[in-house]
Design an enzyme around this catalytic site. Sequence first.
Site, PDB file in Angstrom:
ATOM      1  N   TYR A  12       0.806  -1.220   0.000  1.00  0.00           N
ATOM      2  CA  TYR A  12       0.000   0.000   0.000  1.00  0.00           C
ATOM      3  C   TYR A  12       0.842   1.275   0.000  1.00  0.00           C
ATOM      4  O   TYR A  12       0.301   2.365  -0.032  1.00  0.00           O
ATOM      5  CB  TYR A  12      -1.050  -0.015   1.115  1.00  0.00           C
ATOM      6  CG  TYR A  12      -0.589  -0.325   2.525  1.00  0.00           C
ATOM      7  CD1 TYR A  12       0.308   0.493   3.195  1.00  0.00           C
ATOM      8  CD2 TYR A  12      -1.102  -1.437   3.208  1.00  0.00           C
ATOM      9  CE1 TYR A  12       0.701   0.225   4.493  1.00  0.00           C
ATOM     10  CE2 TYR A  12      -0.713  -1.718   4.514  1.00  0.00           C
ATOM     11  CZ  TYR A  12       0.195  -0.878   5.152  1.00  0.00           C
ATOM     12  OH  TYR A  12       0.578  -1.139   6.438  1.00  0.00           O
ATOM     13  N   LYS A  34       4.533   4.626   4.931  1.00  0.00           N
ATOM     14  CA  LYS A  34       5.322   3.665   4.148  1.00  0.00           C
ATOM     15  C   LYS A  34       5.662   4.238   2.762  1.00  0.00           C
ATOM     16  O   LYS A  34       6.733   3.951   2.218  1.00  0.00           O
ATOM     17  CB  LYS A  34       4.575   2.341   4.004  1.00  0.00           C
ATOM     18  CG  LYS A  34       4.400   1.562   5.316  1.00  0.00           C
ATOM     19  CD  LYS A  34       5.689   1.002   5.846  1.00  0.00           C
ATOM     20  CE  LYS A  34       5.462   0.018   6.991  1.00  0.00           C
ATOM     21  NZ  LYS A  34       6.718  -0.418   7.625  1.00  0.00           N
TER      22      LYS A  34
END
Length: 270
Positions: A146, A161
């Site tokens: 993701y 992230k």
Amino acid sequence: MARTVLVTGGGTGLGKAAALRFAREGDRVAICGRRTEVLEAASREIAAAGAADVATFACDVRYDDDVAKMAAALHERWGALDVLLANAAGNFVCPAEKLSPNGWKAVIEIVLNGTFYCCSAFGRKMIEAHAADGKGRSIVTIVADYAWAAGPGVIHSASAKAGVLALTRTLAVEWARHGIRANAVSPGPFRSEGTDKNLWLDETLAREIVESIPLRRYTTAAEVAESIAFLADEAKAGYITGACLPVDGGHWLTGSHLGFLDAIARAAKP
Ligand code: COA
């Protein structure tokens, strides 16, 4: 020759699996985390697995002062690191509209800021050491699919992230001239006590997730640790930098993470 390795968040889960993997190579392995008793238990396992030396640090990576203190102590003991595995992370499922500013901050600070603080504190010393010895060194970060797609239910983690992936690629370019390679590993869905408690919620959902993975099983920490070890190894991966290696049974290719995270977020209690 034994390398010096730090695994952040090395007391549990994937971090511990990677620390054990480095220990089996006979490296000197340091781990940090928030809970001393967890670190102590892990350090005994790491020593028993063959580490040449083991160091533990109670350190919350979201505090740059804590990271600076850990870096000073570790540099004093071993000199520059050969390998930094920036693994420490925090996450929970929460639909975006229910996430508070503090919830957002907690995950961004651990995952994105913490990764930067560690890369910065240990990277500076790696640069200095390379000027003296010309040796190659390595940083490995942990992301998730993701980071480049979408993370419904984990907007904080997805945003952090994505930042970690950009950070990794940027360091790969900036620090190549200092002999430092920077690569990311993107593990697929895990199943553990923690994920059972925090994520998968029930067996039906757990089964649906397996069915959405082309290789039809969960990733194991041990096999992700093998990929981390590969990327960290100068002899095997010395020409690989700026890469992001999915270790996910082909999961991200299907786009099905969008469905399952959304289902988890909808099932999560408010
Ligand atoms: N749903 C919604 N909000 C949550 C939440 C959840 N499950 N868990 C934490 N929050 C919010 C808190 O409500 C708080 O916000 P508020 O002050 O507006 O109420 C904020 O996040 C900080 O919470 P706190 O408990 O103080 O967090 P922390 O800084 O001690 O720890 C985590 C944050 C992410 C580490 C923690 O949620 C956690 O332990 N997660 C599970 C373990 C884990 O992350 N393992 C790694 C998996 S990759």
